[in-house]
Design a protein around this motif. Structure first.
Motif, mmCIF file in Angstrom:
data_model
loop_
_atom_site.group_PDB
_atom_site.id
_atom_site.type_symbol
_atom_site.label_atom_id
_atom_site.label_comp_id
_atom_site.label_asym_id
_atom_site.label_seq_id
_atom_site.Cartn_x
_atom_site.Cartn_y
_atom_site.Cartn_z
ATOM 1 N N LEU A 189 35.794 63.246 96.121
ATOM 2 C CA LEU A 189 36.035 62.158 95.167
ATOM 3 C C LEU A 189 36.800 61.014 95.825
ATOM 4 C CD1 LEU A 189 36.859 64.343 92.094
ATOM 5 C CD2 LEU A 189 34.894 62.845 92.359
ATOM 6 N N LYS A 218 40.962 64.425 75.886
ATOM 7 C CA LYS A 218 42.326 64.948 76.056
ATOM 8 C C LYS A 218 42.343 66.467 76.266
ATOM 9 C CE LYS A 218 44.784 61.144 75.485
ATOM 10 N NZ LYS A 218 44.641 60.455 76.769
ATOM 11 N N ARG A 268 32.558 63.819 86.577
ATOM 12 C CA ARG A 268 33.598 63.470 87.549
ATOM 13 C C ARG A 268 32.958 63.053 88.868
ATOM 14 N NH1 ARG A 268 37.727 67.999 89.646
ATOM 15 N NH2 ARG A 268 35.828 68.670 90.703
ATOM 16 N N ALA A 269 31.927 63.802 89.272
ATOM 17 C CA ALA A 269 31.273 63.495 90.539
ATOM 18 C C ALA A 269 30.514 62.170 90.465
ATOM 19 C CB ALA A 269 30.326 64.626 90.928
ATOM 20 N N MET A 306 30.192 65.613 94.559
ATOM 21 C CA MET A 306 29.774 66.989 94.720
ATOM 22 C C MET A 306 30.147 67.794 93.484
ATOM 23 S SD MET A 306 30.008 69.356 98.046
ATOM 24 C CE MET A 306 29.515 71.061 98.093
ATOM 25 N N PHE A 310 39.988 60.607 88.391
ATOM 26 C CA PHE A 310 40.514 60.880 89.732
ATOM 27 C C PHE A 310 39.816 60.072 90.828
ATOM 28 C CE2 PHE A 310 41.166 63.209 93.646
ATOM 29 C CZ PHE A 310 42.492 63.590 93.556
ATOM 30 N N GLY A 311 38.480 59.976 90.744
ATOM 31 C CA GLY A 311 37.738 59.305 91.806
ATOM 32 C C GLY A 311 37.666 57.795 91.647
ATOM 33 N N ARG A 362 38.469 65.840 97.949
ATOM 34 C CA ARG A 362 38.038 65.061 99.112
ATOM 35 C C ARG A 362 36.728 64.336 98.812
ATOM 36 N NH1 ARG A 362 40.714 66.991 103.722
ATOM 37 N NH2 ARG A 362 39.903 65.177 104.793
ATOM 38 N N LEU A 405 37.207 72.035 88.660
ATOM 39 C CA LEU A 405 37.936 71.040 87.873
ATOM 40 C C LEU A 405 39.421 71.226 88.149
ATOM 41 C CD1 LEU A 405 36.019 71.243 84.492
ATOM 42 C CD2 LEU A 405 35.845 69.498 86.272
ATOM 43 N N PHE A 406 40.188 70.140 88.089
ATOM 44 C CA PHE A 406 41.626 70.236 88.331
ATOM 45 C C PHE A 406 42.277 70.811 87.075
ATOM 46 C CE2 PHE A 406 40.497 66.357 90.942
ATOM 47 C CZ PHE A 406 40.268 67.101 92.085
ATOM 48 N N PRO A 407 42.845 72.001 87.179
ATOM 49 C CA PRO A 407 43.320 72.677 85.967
ATOM 50 C C PRO A 407 44.516 71.986 85.328
ATOM 51 C CG PRO A 407 43.980 73.897 87.911
ATOM 52 C CD PRO A 407 43.079 72.802 88.373
ATOM 53 N N HIS A 408 45.219 71.145 86.113
ATOM 54 C CA HIS A 408 46.423 70.520 85.580
ATOM 55 C C HIS A 408 46.160 69.144 85.003
ATOM 56 C CE1 HIS A 408 45.751 69.255 89.647
ATOM 57 N NE2 HIS A 408 46.623 68.286 89.524
ATOM 58 N N MET A 409 44.879 68.742 84.959
ATOM 59 C CA MET A 409 44.570 67.422 84.409
ATOM 60 C C MET A 409 43.614 67.593 83.238
ATOM 61 S SD MET A 409 43.746 65.242 87.798
ATOM 62 C CE MET A 409 44.823 65.268 89.216
ATOM 63 N N GLU A 428 40.362 55.690 90.648
ATOM 64 C CA GLU A 428 41.690 55.142 90.371
ATOM 65 C C GLU A 428 41.868 53.752 90.962
ATOM 66 O OE1 GLU A 428 44.405 58.210 91.521
ATOM 67 O OE2 GLU A 428 44.090 59.291 89.650
ATOM 68 N N VAL A 477 30.216 60.489 98.689
ATOM 69 C CA VAL A 477 29.332 61.515 98.132
ATOM 70 C C VAL A 477 30.004 62.052 96.875
ATOM 71 C CG1 VAL A 477 28.366 62.215 100.341
ATOM 72 C CG2 VAL A 477 30.423 63.331 99.504
ATOM 73 N N THR A 489 35.320 63.281 104.782
ATOM 74 C CA THR A 489 34.668 63.485 103.488
ATOM 75 C C THR A 489 34.965 62.354 102.512
ATOM 76 O OG1 THR A 489 34.845 65.858 103.757
ATOM 77 C CG2 THR A 489 34.521 65.058 101.523
ATOM 78 N N GLU A 490 36.256 62.004 102.454
ATOM 79 C CA GLU A 490 36.656 61.037 101.427
ATOM 80 C C GLU A 490 36.088 59.644 101.669
ATOM 81 O OE1 GLU A 490 38.657 62.955 103.206
ATOM 82 O OE2 GLU A 490 40.356 61.873 104.069
#
Lengths: 542, 341, 348
Positions: free
Chosen positions: A175, C130, C148-149, C83, C102-103, A173, C90-94, C105, C81, C76-77
């Motif tokens: 992001l 990677k 990422r933030a 955070m 992600f932020g 959220r 962290l997104f474990p699947h990426m 795109e 901000v 929030t989105e």
């Protein structure tokens, strides 16, 4: 390989091999020469069987995901009016055998049924015929399976969503991702292993079904297996077809594992924050409520009402002391099987946890293959080795001891419970594994440093921490056994009836009304554990 | 709580695993493909009359046969009951039966309703008849099974799946009388005339005729009988919408099948088994079949139920039923090739 | 123009008040830090700013936009901000690149690529895009979470105990690296922590929170040398409070003697007060006549920290170089080196 051969791995391997004897009996048929039934099948029906099975799988995949995942998400992420009931009521359709729901919907929706008849009084026959979908069709079968099998997806997805680290979703959220993007790109992929596990169970059950597709006139691969066996009396080809089916399932599972090989999933090292879930109000609450109510109405309430309607007509004559025996037999069989199966699954997984060893890993994997094999095939594959064992022992005893031991195992409840264990072990393995993986190895290690041995760790640390997974596993197996038909029908001893057998015998004689009462009792017996199950899970995630 | 749990587990275990399986000394053990509700009342009567305990397990015929074969000489079963001649033939071929035919049985059961070598005996017969919609079909349009392939019946016939043994037997009988080639052409024609994909059971076909989805259906006699005597007024009403037609009266007769009985090769209670067979051929037992399930008795002097009487007598196919078993695979292959699902 | 303005906000969790009238502001490019023990509400304050938790009163502005008030709650989105979570989240699947992507795109693929490359360079993980999160060390994961933030150039970066999962030695170095990265990017940031060394390493200004209140918002120097509350004095640095009496407008009388202090406007003459004595106020000197008894000592590598007993029984701390190995019970010579004493109302 040699370095992995130790006491434990050999013990596990031997145990797994013994438990999967039916599988090896089937595999042994692979070495028999194929006969011309193969060419006949390949020339005529096999393509249709395969295409129907694939459509069925695709449809049930979509159906169970659509019913199971959104409900799991809404229940795990929000508070709204009625949630406290809906969150367990969503599991109710699980207690409904697929062929029973098929009968009830046929009764309701067929050409001669009340719904179409009512429509014909409003519109003319031509219009109704043209527009009313045929229940007994591929589409109908997909809907039936989806309605009773989605709870597997729902149950596992809900646990996964609830256990997901909240901060990962909040990170999304911050992001700039809204709720939808967060759901599809973060929550859903992280829950994928759990959802796939639920889906696998649903699909395996779909593939193994015979009753529903037979009644709906949708011949599938399993129809082919039955037909080869019962029509041609050809056990060999039937066994070969079953192995083919099994290989297909294994291939699917491998593709899934391979497709996520790089991304290693973990259930997050942060405890889910102890936060109060957001409360939905107004139209959002109504939407969530309806979303969760829908599968319950169509998967449980409507068919149960139909069964009740049938039962009321016959209850006065049919409901007698014999039914108490039926309920007791069914209940005790399910109870014992669930107890045994869960114990074996726990044992396997605990050994696997203690010894990081590829032989043990593979043994456990093999032990969990039974669910994809149709019940009839398993039953036959149990009859053969058990009778062989009994007869060999008997011959030996006659020769050397001059006594006849007769049939020790064949035709006993032991054979029946054994067959159930083989068939349902994967159900227990799946749910216990998911619980076990959440117990960090440091837990074992700290217990070890405090002087606990393996047995104490299992008893004092794992079983208490696993209690809700164990109960889940127990009740899933319990409900499965309640519903199970072909294995029971074929392997049961003399004078031993269950509710499912009674319902089947009535239904197979096309006495649907008389089938209603035992079917309803299956559902009621299954209802109690489902409620207990969800209360326990609910407590954990309250 | 814990002890309570443990105790109840033990109780369950002991209760379930010590059920008396072959407790009584004077007993007979039955593997039956007849559904429990269609055999148990007679067995209870038998025990009352003779004092011989009957242990029963019902299942699908193929599964029971597999059990017999695998258990070999140690099988507990003395008796095998099936609902079609084909399976009895298969059991005979599998060498798990023994001939028990005695003079009483010979006298009671017509020759074509029992095995030539005396390995099995028919108990009841059921005919595969044609039912038609009273309001849309004139019985003069109907004649034979063969005629069902006539294009005039296009989209007018309801019949269940080829998985069903009675359809397999019907086709097998056609092979026996007309040869494979003619049968293949007949099945092809019949499939083209089906009003819908085969689905449901025989009752469903009758209901479909009543509801106007098709004009005629091929069904077993007792299903119509059960519907006419049902508690459910809807079923009775549907059954009353149709009338019975006996095909092939001018030539070989209407196709029939039997529910039959045999004694296993390894029978330990052979005498009791024979006693049971004779009981099941007694007038009382035969009357019960007619009355309770509208099956046709095999003995001549049994009483028919009102329903059976109302359909009248008919000329039945005298084909030796052993042939149905022999030709079963061929029949299935023809149906497969024709796309009869 | 300030980037973040918080005006007297109230926040609660069900029926429990968590924040009570907190106000602060951060200037553009300023790095702020909130210190406080666990449970003081500092994380809730961050979550209020991020919009993850609504507020019951007061106002929060990001730039000139009102994002939270009693009746306003911007999702929030939509707040822009960034955070960094305590567990990094962290997104474990990426993989790393996709996590950072992600932020952003909505950028063109080329812009995304450039931005990812720049950030990876900045956090010293170039060439590892990677990799998956579980293949990285804790410090690396922390930096990826930061990158990422930062990717979408947020208006403000919020960091929730970002270093708590790391080795102690790593924390300060990493904190300085992070400060460097933030300054390079010109990012306004607010971090919460319970470790003052992290705060000193990273922040331009900082505040100490206790039980839902912000006690003091100031520079690090002032928090240490001019704490306005005994809790702040206690939380920042070491020190003890000893009793004293106001002697005159600029002097307090204590067991250590008469100390200079500016007490004119706050205290009345002869009023009993508490006086903060830090370890560096009392210097060990073997030549001094003023001898005090050692009651405890802690070896700190570069120095000893002695606990000394005054004549009236009160205890003070004293730092000395580590070769001065005095035994407990012995007496050592000390000198007072205190410009201005910090005086609080009498603490009991």
């Amino acid at each position: 390989m040699r370095k992995h051969l130790n006491r434990w791995s050999i013990l596990t391997l031997v145990f797994a091999l013994l438990l999967t004897v039916p599988l090896w009996v089937l595999v042994s048929f692979m070495f028999e020469p194929t006969n011309d039934n193969w060419t006949h099948l390949a020339d005529t029906l096999l393509p249709e069987y395969i295409i129907n099975s694939l459509w069925l799988m695709l449809g049930v995949t979509i159906g169970t995901l659509l019913l199971g995942v959104p409900t799991a998400w809404v229940i795990s992420q929000y508070r709204f009016v009625g949630k406290s009931v809906l969150h367990w009521a969503l599991l109710l359709p699980m207690a409904m055998p697929a062929y029973i729901i098929a009968y009830t919907y046929t009764g309701l929706l067929e050409f001669e049924g009340p719904v179409q008849t009512a429509l014909r009084t409003v519109f003319d026959t031509q219009t109704v015929n043209l527009w009313f979908p045929e229940v007994r069709s591929l589409g109908g079968a997909i809907v039936m399976f989806s309605l009773v099998l989605y709870p597997y997806v729902y149950l596992l997805a809900r646990t996964s969503f609830a256990n997901q680290s909240q901060s990962v979703m909040q990170a999304s959220r911050t992001l700039g991702a809204g709720p939808y993007k967060t759901f599809f790109k973060v929550a859903l992929p992280i829950a994928r292993p759990a959802i796939i596990a639920g889906l696998t169970l649903a699909l395996m059950e779909t593939l193994a079904d015979f009753g529903t597709v037979q009644y709906f006139g949708v011949p599938t691969f399993t129809t082919g297996i039955y037909r080869t066996w019962s029509g041609f009396g050809d056990t060999t080809t039937a066994a070969q077809l079953s192995i083919l089916l099994l290989l297909f399932v294994v291939a699917l599972m491998m593709i899934e594992v391979w497709s996520r090989k790089q991304a290693k999933y973990f259930t997050g090292n942060a405890q889910p924050l102890n936060q109060v879930l957001p409360k939905l109000k107004g139209k959002h609450a109504l939407a969530a409520f309806s979303l969760c109510l829908l599968p319950i109405v169509f998967g449980f309430i409507l068919p149960a009402l139909q069964l009740l309607d049938w039962s009321i007509n016959v209850a006065s004559t049919a409901l007698n002391a014999e039914f108490i025996t039926l309920v007791w037999n069914t209940f005790s069989l399910a109870f014992i099987t669930a107890l045994v199966t869960v114990s074996i699954a726990l044992l396997f997984l605990y050994i696997k946890r203690l010894h990081n060893n590829p032989i043990i890993d593979q043994s456990v994997r093999i032990a969990g293959l039974g669910y994809a094999i149709p019940g009839t095939v398993i039953a036959v594959a149990v009859i053969i080795p058990f009778a062989w064992f009994d007869n060999t022992l008997d011959s030996w005893a006659r020769e050397h001891l001059d006594i006849s031991t007769g049939l020790l195992l064949s035709g006993t409840l032991f054979a029946l419970v054994f067959a159930y264990c083989f068939r349902f072990l994967s159900v227990a393995l799946q749910s216990i594994q998911s619980g076990l993986s959440q117990i960090k190895p440091s837990m074992d290690e700290s217990a070890k440093t405090l002087g606990a041995n393996h047995w104490t760790i299992l008893k004092r640390i794992h079983i208490p921490l696993l209690s809700s997974s164990l109960v889940t596993a127990f009740l899933l197996v319990f409900v499965e056994v309640l519903k199970e038909l072909p294995t029971t029908l074929i392997l049961r001893p003399f004078n031993f009836n269950t509710l499912a057998v009674r319902a089947y015998e009535m239904a197979a004689d096309e006495r649907l009304a008389d089938a209603g009462l035992p079917a309803l009792l299956i559902v009621v017996t299954g209802l109690i554990p489902v409620i207990i199950l969800s209360k326990m899970i609910g407590k954990r995630h309250a | 709580m814990k002890t309570l749990f443990k105790n109840s587990c033990l109780l369950l275990l002991s209760c379930t695993f010590t059920l008396p399986v072959y407790a009584a000394l004077d007993e007979v053990n039955v593997y039956s493909a007849r559904k429990e509700q269609l055999i148990k009342p007679l067995l209870t009567d038998f025990t009352k009359q003779t004092g011989i305990e009957v242990n029963l397990v019902t299942s699908k015929a193929d599964a029971l046969l597999k059990r017999l074969e695998s258990e070999g000489r140690n099988t507990p079963a003395d008796i095998l009951i099936t609902t079609d001649a084909g399976r009895l033939h298969r059991a005979k071929e599998a060498n798990v039966l023994q001939p028990v035919l005695n003079d009483t049985m010979k006298k009671l059961v017509p020759e074509h309703l029992r095995d030539a070598d005396g390995y099995w005996i028919g108990l009841t017969t059921r005919a595969r008849m044609i039912v038609y919609a009273k309001d849309r079909v004139n019985p003069s349009e109907l004649s034979t099974y063969e005629d069902l392939a006539n294009p005039k019946w296009k989209k007018r016939i309801c019949i269940r799946s080829s998985n069903n043994i009675y359809n397999q037997s019907l086709v097998a009988s056609m092979i026996a009388h007309k040869g494979e080639k003619a049968t293949e052409a007949w099945v092809n024609g019949l499939v083209k005339n089906m009003a819908r994909k085969p689905k449901g059971g025989d009752r469903d076909q009758i209901k479909a005729v009543a509801a106007g989805q098709c004009d005629i259906a091929v069904v077993n006699t007792y299903y119509l009988g059960q519907m006419l005597n049902s508690n459910d007024p809807k079923q009775v009403k549907a059954a009353q919408e149709v009338a019975v037609f006996w095909p092939n009266q001018s030539d070989r007769g209407t196709h029939i099948n039997v529910s039959g009985i045999a004694v296993t090769k390894a029978a330990k209670n052979k005498d009791n088994a024979i006693q049971l067979i004779e009981f099941l051929l007694s007038k009382d037992a035969q009357n019960w079949y007619a009355e309770a399930n509208n099956e046709y008795p095999v003995i001549a002097d049994a009483d028919w139920s009102e329903t059976l009487k109302s359909w009248g007598t008919f000329h039945s196919d005298g084909l030796n039923l052993t042939q149905l078993g022999e030709l079963n695979s061929k029949a299935i292959r023809i149906m497969d090739r024709a796309g009869w699902r | 123009m300030p980037e973040l303005i918080i005006k007297a906000i109230h926040s609660a969790h069900q029926k429990t008040d968590i924040l009570n009238g907190i106000s602060l502001h951060l200037k553009e490019g300023e790095i702020g830090c909130l210190l406080g023990p666990s449970g003081c509400g500092k994380t809730t304050l961050l979550r209020n700013i991020a919009g993850l938790h609504p507020i019951r009163g007061g106002e929060i502005f990001l730039g000139d936009q009102l994002v939270s008030s009693e009746n306003t709650h911007l999702a929030t989105e939509s707040r822009k901000v960034g955070m960094v979570f305590q567990d990094y989240a962290l997104f474990p699947h990426m993989n790393i690149a996709d996590n950072i992507r992600f932020g952003i795109e909505n950028y063109t693929p080329k812009q995304q690529q450039e931005r990812i490359a720049t950030l990876l360079e900045l956090i010293g993980l170039a060439g590892k895009e990677k990799r998956y999160p579980h293949e990285l060390s804790g410090g690396q994961q922390q930096r990826v979470a930061l990158a990422r933030a930062l990717a979408a150039k947020p208006q403000i970066l919020l960091m929730d105990e970002p270093f708590s999962g790391l080795d102690v030695e790593l924390r300060e170095t990493l904190a300085q690296q992070v400060r460097c990265i933030l300054k390079t990017e010109g990012i306004t940031a607010l971090m919460v922590t319970h470790s003052q060394s992290e705060a000193f390493a990273i922040a331009d200004s900082m505040g100490v929170m206790q039980q839902g209140k912000l006690l003091q918002w100031d520079t690090a120097y002032n928090l240490y040398h001019k704490p306005n509350h005994p809790f702040v004095a206690d939380f920042i640095g070491q020190g003890v409070l000893i009793k004293g009496t106001v002697y005159s407008c600029s002097q307090v009388h204590t067991e250590l003697g008469i100390l200079n202090a500016n007490v004119c406007n706050c205290f009345n003459p002869n009023e009993a007060v508490s006086v903060l004595v830090r370890p560096d106020d009392i210097i060990h000197n073997d030549d001094s006549d003023w001898q005090l008894e050692v009651v405890n000592r802690v070896f700190r590598g570069s120095h000893f920290l002695f606990t000394l007993k005054l004549n009236n029984g009160e205890q003070v701390l004293c730092m000395s170089q580590s070769h001065h190995n005095h035994k407990i019970g012995s007496k050592i010579g000390v000198k007072l080196e205190m410009d201005h004493a910090v005086v609080f109302p009498l603490q009991t």
